[in-house]
Design an enzyme around this catalytic site. Structure first.
Site, PDB file in Angstrom:
ATOM      1  N   ALA A  64     -22.783  14.921 -28.252  1.00 43.18           N
ATOM      2  CA  ALA A  64     -22.069  15.021 -29.519  1.00 43.18           C
ATOM      3  C   ALA A  64     -20.955  13.977 -29.457  1.00 43.18           C
ATOM      4  O   ALA A  64     -20.611  13.495 -28.371  1.00 43.18           O
ATOM      5  CB  ALA A  64     -21.507  16.425 -29.665  1.00 43.18           C
ATOM      6  N   GLY A 109     -24.894  17.255 -25.973  1.00 46.08           N
ATOM      7  CA  GLY A 109     -25.797  17.470 -27.107  1.00 46.08           C
ATOM      8  C   GLY A 109     -27.102  16.697 -26.973  1.00 46.08           C
ATOM      9  O   GLY A 109     -28.129  17.103 -27.525  1.00 46.08           O
ATOM     10  N   GLU A 112     -29.292  18.721 -24.953  1.00 43.56           N
ATOM     11  CA  GLU A 112     -29.700  19.879 -25.774  1.00 43.56           C
ATOM     12  C   GLU A 112     -30.802  19.512 -26.768  1.00 43.56           C
ATOM     13  O   GLU A 112     -31.705  20.303 -27.020  1.00 43.56           O
ATOM     14  CB  GLU A 112     -28.466  20.453 -26.479  1.00 43.56           C
ATOM     15  CG  GLU A 112     -27.519  21.108 -25.478  1.00 43.56           C
ATOM     16  CD  GLU A 112     -26.178  21.485 -26.065  1.00 43.56           C
ATOM     17  OE1 GLU A 112     -25.519  20.595 -26.631  1.00 43.56           O
ATOM     18  OE2 GLU A 112     -25.784  22.650 -25.960  1.00 43.56           O
ATOM     19  N   GLU A 132     -19.983  19.319 -20.801  1.00 38.12           N
ATOM     20  CA  GLU A 132     -19.007  19.778 -21.794  1.00 38.12           C
ATOM     21  C   GLU A 132     -17.765  20.403 -21.181  1.00 38.12           C
ATOM     22  O   GLU A 132     -16.657  20.235 -21.683  1.00 38.12           O
ATOM     23  CB  GLU A 132     -19.654  20.804 -22.758  1.00 38.12           C
ATOM     24  CG  GLU A 132     -20.558  20.195 -23.804  1.00 38.12           C
ATOM     25  CD  GLU A 132     -21.994  20.057 -23.351  1.00 38.12           C
ATOM     26  OE1 GLU A 132     -22.260  20.115 -22.136  1.00 38.12           O
ATOM     27  OE2 GLU A 132     -22.866  19.878 -24.221  1.00 38.12           O
TER      28      GLU A 132
HETATM   29  N1  DAK Z   1     -19.143  10.341 -28.010  1.00 33.99           N
HETATM   30  C1  DAK Z   1     -18.575   9.255 -28.549  1.00 33.99           C
HETATM   31  N2  DAK Z   1     -18.636   8.021 -28.011  1.00 33.99           N
HETATM   32  C2  DAK Z   1     -19.303   7.890 -26.856  1.00 33.99           C
HETATM   33  C3  DAK Z   1     -19.921   8.986 -26.214  1.00 33.99           C
HETATM   34  C4  DAK Z   1     -19.831  10.270 -26.833  1.00 33.99           C
HETATM   35  N3  DAK Z   1     -20.439  11.342 -26.377  1.00 33.99           N
HETATM   36  N4  DAK Z   1     -20.497   8.525 -25.087  1.00 33.99           N
HETATM   37  C5  DAK Z   1     -20.241   7.206 -25.029  1.00 33.99           C
HETATM   38  N5  DAK Z   1     -19.535   6.833 -26.084  1.00 33.99           N
HETATM   39  C6  DAK Z   1     -19.055   5.487 -26.399  1.00 33.99           C
HETATM   40  C7  DAK Z   1     -17.876   5.090 -25.494  1.00 33.99           C
HETATM   41  O1  DAK Z   1     -16.683   5.638 -25.972  1.00 33.99           O
HETATM   42  C8  DAK Z   1     -17.933   3.594 -25.604  1.00 33.99           C
HETATM   43  O2  DAK Z   1     -17.358   3.201 -26.825  1.00 33.99           O
HETATM   44  P1  DAK Z   1     -16.158   2.098 -26.868  1.00 33.99           P
HETATM   45  O3  DAK Z   1     -15.116   2.652 -25.991  1.00 33.99           O
HETATM   46  O4  DAK Z   1     -16.810   0.859 -26.348  1.00 33.99           O
HETATM   47  O5  DAK Z   1     -15.798   2.034 -28.324  1.00 33.99           O
HETATM   48  C9  DAK Z   1     -19.434   3.299 -25.681  1.00 33.99           C
HETATM   49  O6  DAK Z   1     -20.045   4.516 -26.109  1.00 33.99           O
HETATM   50  C10 DAK Z   1     -20.026   2.909 -24.348  1.00 33.99           C
HETATM   51  O7  DAK Z   1     -19.686   3.905 -23.405  1.00 33.99           O
HETATM   52  P2  DAK Z   1     -19.017   3.579 -21.988  1.00 33.99           P
HETATM   53  O8  DAK Z   1     -18.231   2.320 -22.040  1.00 33.99           O
HETATM   54  O9  DAK Z   1     -18.321   4.814 -21.542  1.00 33.99           O
HETATM   55  O10 DAK Z   1     -20.333   3.318 -21.122  1.00 33.99           O
HETATM   56  P3  DAK Z   1     -20.503   3.540 -19.556  1.00 33.99           P
HETATM   57  O11 DAK Z   1     -21.828   2.970 -19.216  1.00 33.99           O
HETATM   58  O12 DAK Z   1     -19.310   3.065 -18.792  1.00 33.99           O
HETATM   59  O13 DAK Z   1     -20.566   5.137 -19.372  1.00 33.99           O
HETATM   60  C11 DAK Z   1     -21.353   7.371 -19.914  1.00 33.99           C
HETATM   61  C12 DAK Z   1     -21.655   5.844 -19.904  1.00 33.99           C
HETATM   62  C13 DAK Z   1     -22.497   8.056 -20.663  1.00 33.99           C
HETATM   63  C14 DAK Z   1     -21.328   7.882 -18.471  1.00 33.99           C
HETATM   64  C15 DAK Z   1     -19.985   7.621 -20.600  1.00 33.99           C
HETATM   65  O14 DAK Z   1     -19.977   6.926 -21.849  1.00 33.99           O
HETATM   66  C16 DAK Z   1     -19.724   9.088 -20.845  1.00 33.99           C
HETATM   67  O15 DAK Z   1     -19.354   9.816 -19.944  1.00 33.99           O
HETATM   68  N6  DAK Z   1     -19.901   9.502 -22.129  1.00 33.99           N
HETATM   69  C17 DAK Z   1     -19.639  10.868 -22.508  1.00 33.99           C
HETATM   70  C18 DAK Z   1     -20.776  11.763 -22.109  1.00 33.99           C
HETATM   71  C19 DAK Z   1     -20.483  13.213 -22.438  1.00 33.99           C
HETATM   72  O16 DAK Z   1     -19.484  13.796 -21.965  1.00 33.99           O
HETATM   73  N7  DAK Z   1     -21.298  13.820 -23.308  1.00 33.99           N
HETATM   74  C20 DAK Z   1     -21.114  15.151 -23.749  1.00 33.99           C
HETATM   75  C21 DAK Z   1     -20.320  15.124 -25.026  1.00 33.99           C
HETATM   76  S1  DAK Z   1     -19.774  16.741 -25.486  1.00 33.99           S
HETATM   77  C22 DAK Z   1     -20.138  22.235 -30.328  1.00 33.99           C
HETATM   78  C23 DAK Z   1     -20.845  21.201 -30.781  1.00 33.99           C
HETATM   79  C24 DAK Z   1     -21.351  20.284 -29.922  1.00 33.99           C
HETATM   80  C25 DAK Z   1     -21.126  20.370 -28.582  1.00 33.99           C
HETATM   81  C26 DAK Z   1     -20.381  21.421 -28.127  1.00 33.99           C
HETATM   82  C27 DAK Z   1     -19.913  22.351 -28.974  1.00 33.99           C
HETATM   83  N8  DAK Z   1     -19.610  23.175 -31.232  1.00 33.99           N
HETATM   84  C28 DAK Z   1     -18.899  22.725 -32.347  1.00 33.99           C
HETATM   85  C29 DAK Z   1     -19.886  24.599 -31.010  1.00 33.99           C
HETATM   86  C30 DAK Z   1     -21.587  19.345 -27.689  1.00 33.99           C
HETATM   87  C31 DAK Z   1     -20.709  18.672 -26.953  1.00 33.99           C
HETATM   88  C32 DAK Z   1     -21.059  17.392 -26.308  1.00 33.99           C
HETATM   89  O17 DAK Z   1     -22.142  16.885 -26.386  1.00 33.99           O
END
Ligand code: DAK
Length: 257
Positions: A64, A109, A112, A132
């Site tokens: 997400a 997400g 998921e 998360e």
């Molecule tokens: N959201 C937004 N932008 C993201 C992103 C994300 N999930 N993942 C990556 N990006 C963006 C980065 O911010 C970066 O953008 P700029 O800074 O260049 O503008 C670009 O994509 C490239 O990412 P990185 O520079 O970080 O690339 P790396 O290769 O260094 O790292 C990475 C890749 C996948 C390890 C890293 O980007 C990372 O850790 N990303 C986050 C992964 C993550 O934590 N995903 C889970 C998100 S939380 C709910 C609804 C939904 C959910 C929960 C509850 N309710 C309302 C009940 C779900 C939650 C989630 O999914």
């Protein structure tokens, strides 16, 4: 600008999340567009199977959208959470098989969405995880419900509470991925699998998926009853006659109609 690409060919509808600059993270617009493209594929008579993948060679879906969530109120989060849940339910209950071609990060997400698909195939560089809790959130698009069913409660507890990210080999070992391919063979392999499935009876496939899904949440006696009823329903249609007759006539079945 469209955030989803769609390609319909040979009965296969290929849906690509196309936001590579954010590693295909799903903001509200992506969720909405994805949902309507999926609805269209489900009602398209020419489409027998769906493949979901991500644009670029780094990510399936990195989750997400963290930047969007940082600004959300609790009310907005509820709407966003429910929209994502609805999308995963739409995928999971599709009568047409849905294959996730996981071509990189499938996190939060993204994992998921992959778990809602019927089959997950992964590229060698794929990785999976529910990070998360590291963000002070929980997996809100069905992760707490589907992960234990796919990999078992103990492993799901570990993955969700540690937030650790696992590689494709580990995902294969614990049953989160069905099979791994080199990245440049992932989509062609997905299409090949899709073509194999398309040769089989579409009603039989839809009924089988229904029995599997429903059976997971009811006692076995009820599951057996669902299976018996679905089996019997197939006898209302010519599809089973074509399959049985083709066997007896020693020819391949033709289910195209
Ligand atoms: N959201 C937004 N932008 C993201 C992103 C994300 N999930 N993942 C990556 N990006 C963006 C980065 O911010 C970066 O953008 P700029 O800074 O260049 O503008 C670009 O994509 C490239 O990412 P990185 O520079 O970080 O690339 P790396 O290769 O260094 O790292 C990475 C890749 C996948 C390890 C890293 O980007 C990372 O850790 N990303 C986050 C992964 C993550 O934590 N995903 C889970 C998100 S939380 C709910 C609804 C939904 C959910 C929960 C509850 N309710 C309302 C009940 C779900 C939650 C989630 O999914």
């Amino acid at each position: 600008m469209s955030l989803i690409k769609i390609n319909n060919e040979n009965g296969i509808s290929e849906i690509t999340i196309d936001r590579p600059e954010a590693l295909n993270a799903m903001n509200q617009e992506v969720v909405a567009e994805f949902s309507s493209v999926l609805q269209a594929a489900l009602s398209d008579k020419e489409t027998g199977i769906i493949i979901i993948t991500g644009a670029g060679d780094k990510a399936f879906i990195a989750g997400a959208d963290i930047k969007a969530m940082q600004k959300m109120t609790a009310e907005e989060a509820l709407i966003y959470g429910k929209a994502g849940q609805k999308l995963t339910m739409l995928i999971e209950s599709s009568p047409k098989p849905v294959i996730a071609a996981v071509n990189g990060f499938a996190l939060g997400g993204g994992c998921e969405i992959a778990m809602a698909c019927h089959i997950r195939i992964a590229s060698e560089n794929a990785s999976f995880g529910q990070p998360e809790v590291k963000l002070g959130l929980l997996p809100g698009w069905g992760g707490t419900q589907r992960l234990p069913k796919i990999i078992g409660v103990g492993r799901a507890n570990e993955l969700i509470t540690t937030g650790k990210i696992i590689n494709a080999e580990e995902a294969l070992r614990i049953g989160l991925a069905n099979v791994i391919y080199p990245q440049d063979e992932l989509l062609s392999s997905a299409r090949k699998m899709a073509s194999t499935i398309l040769r089989n009876g579409p009603r039989a496939i839809a009924s089988s998926l229904h029995c599997i899904k429903e059976g997971l949440s009811v006692p076995i006696k009820e599951g057996m009853e669902i299976e018996a009823q679905e089996f019997s329903k197939l006898f209302h249609h010519d599809e089973r006659l074509e399959g049985l007759t083709a066997f007896i006539e020693k020819r391949p079945a033709d289910f195209r109609d």
